[in-house]
Design a protein around this motif. Sequence first.
Motif, PDB file in Angstrom:
ATOM      1  N   ARG A  77       0.843  -1.203   0.000  1.00 33.77           N
ATOM      2  CA  ARG A  77       0.000   0.000   0.000  1.00 33.77           C
ATOM      3  C   ARG A  77       0.874   1.248   0.000  1.00 33.77           C
ATOM      4  NH1 ARG A  77      -4.570  -1.650   4.417  1.00 33.77           N
ATOM      5  NH2 ARG A  77      -2.806  -2.558   5.521  1.00 33.77           N
ATOM      6  N   ASP A  78       2.039   1.153   0.645  1.00 31.46           N
ATOM      7  CA  ASP A  78       2.933   2.303   0.757  1.00 31.46           C
ATOM      8  C   ASP A  78       4.295   1.900   0.188  1.00 31.46           C
ATOM      9  OD1 ASP A  78       4.541   4.384   1.465  1.00 31.46           O
ATOM     10  OD2 ASP A  78       4.304   4.127   3.646  1.00 31.46           O
ATOM     11  N   ARG A 134       2.449   0.224  -6.193  1.00 32.12           N
ATOM     12  CA  ARG A 134       1.420   0.350  -5.173  1.00 32.12           C
ATOM     13  C   ARG A 134       0.277  -0.599  -5.512  1.00 32.12           C
ATOM     14  NH1 ARG A 134      -3.100   3.291  -4.853  1.00 32.12           N
ATOM     15  NH2 ARG A 134      -3.977   3.338  -2.756  1.00 32.12           N
ATOM     16  N   ASP A 157      -3.227  -1.766  -3.480  1.00 33.20           N
ATOM     17  CA  ASP A 157      -4.103  -1.766  -2.309  1.00 33.20           C
ATOM     18  C   ASP A 157      -5.310  -2.634  -2.657  1.00 33.20           C
ATOM     19  OD1 ASP A 157      -6.040  -1.237  -0.367  1.00 33.20           O
ATOM     20  OD2 ASP A 157      -5.460   0.873  -0.161  1.00 33.20           O
ATOM     21  N   ASP A 215      -8.392  -0.961  -3.691  1.00 34.34           N
ATOM     22  CA  ASP A 215      -8.297   0.012  -4.784  1.00 34.34           C
ATOM     23  C   ASP A 215      -8.026  -0.733  -6.107  1.00 34.34           C
ATOM     24  OD1 ASP A 215      -7.671   1.972  -6.586  1.00 34.34           O
ATOM     25  OD2 ASP A 215      -6.021   2.842  -5.418  1.00 34.34           O
ATOM     26  N   SER A 225      -5.391   0.468  -8.580  1.00 32.64           N
ATOM     27  CA  SER A 225      -3.980   0.214  -8.223  1.00 32.64           C
ATOM     28  C   SER A 225      -3.606  -1.229  -8.556  1.00 32.64           C
ATOM     29  CB  SER A 225      -3.734   0.498  -6.734  1.00 32.64           C
ATOM     30  OG  SER A 225      -4.288  -0.527  -5.914  1.00 32.64           O
ATOM     31  N   GLN A 227     -11.718  -8.063  -0.606  1.00 31.90           N
ATOM     32  CA  GLN A 227     -10.378  -7.617  -1.024  1.00 31.90           C
ATOM     33  C   GLN A 227      -9.728  -8.625  -1.962  1.00 31.90           C
ATOM     34  OE1 GLN A 227      -8.432  -7.039   2.786  1.00 31.90           O
ATOM     35  NE2 GLN A 227      -8.865  -4.848   2.750  1.00 31.90           N
TER      36      GLN A 227
END
Length: 285
Positions: free
Chosen positions: A35-36, A52, A54, A57, A60, A85
């Motif tokens: 994520r980061d 990235r 996520d 998302d 992404s 997810q």
Amino acid sequence: MSVVITGATGHLGRLVVEDLLARGVRADRITATARDTARLADLADRGVRTARADFDDPASLKEALAGADTLLLVSGSEVGGRVAQHRNVVEAARGAGVGHLVYTSAPRATDTTLVLAPEHGATEEIITASGLAYTILRNGWYNENFAQKLEEARVTGAFVGSAGQGRTASASRQDLAEAASVVLRDPGAHAGAVYELSGDTAWTYDDLAATLGELLGREVVYRDLTTEEHVAALTGAGLDEDTARFVAALDTNTRDGELSDTTGELSRLIGRPTTPVAETLRALL
Ligand SMILES: NC(=O)c1ccc[n+]([C@@H]2O[C@H](COP(=O)([O-])OP(=O)(O)OC[C@H]3O[C@@H](n4cnc5c(N)ncnc54)[C@H](OP(=O)(O)O)[C@@H]3O)[C@@H](O)[C@H]2O)c1
């Protein structure tokens, strides 16, 4: 070969990336995602691609998976939200034309009372229905999960639980990361496989008490509680009621033998015996 790893900021994902590199996979064929991405800077410095990704998302995920041959989906850590997810990841993998998806699941995910299993079982169903080539790695308990018991024993000379004489066939994260690396380096050889990956030996909490006693050089006692006593001990130590019940339920699963299978599939995949819990905990001391 190009392989994408999710959760590369996590313990397992990181070890998988390191193992791929150690075994000669070119850094520019590996995409470590998180994520980061700032937390992957040291891997980027070594030539690993970073992106990235996520799970919440989809855009992404689409970008991170573009051009990937193989994807390791390390199951997420947000219990309760993981089916949606993981579905996002599988759909993005299909859209990106990923050739093979590898997923870290849980022991006997579709046939167990393990409280963590339903999300893994549902994810496996999404994967098998997706039409993607896949391999399921049903990872057993980590040796590292017992670091807290080591600390409890170090401070008090005892630890509590409610697993009775139930056994755990744990293995180290490194063992499980190596197994993932074996599959990722030759996914075609493992297409459609569902591996039950566990330690070579299954031990009880009494066995663990003896192990901790040897490591700490003092007597260590395991105090076996009822489930309600265990919940009370955990809430007394500061856990909220839901978390305490969840932890106690895992001990019930242990008591019922849901984590005790010694299949030998992990040592067969990695070509060596699995790491005993004593060895992992000694290293953590
Ligand atoms: N077999 C066992 O004993 C055992 C024990 C604990 C967990 N597990 C399962 O195995 C997985 C790997 O274990 P671990 O020790 O590596 O866990 P970990 O260190 O907690 O790593 C979890 C990884 O998942 C990532 N993640 C969580 N939510 C995400 C999201 N929404 N989008 C993208 N990435 C997300 C985290 O990213 P951030 O760094 O951004 O948070 C982290 O990189 C866990 O996530 C859990 O599903 C197994």
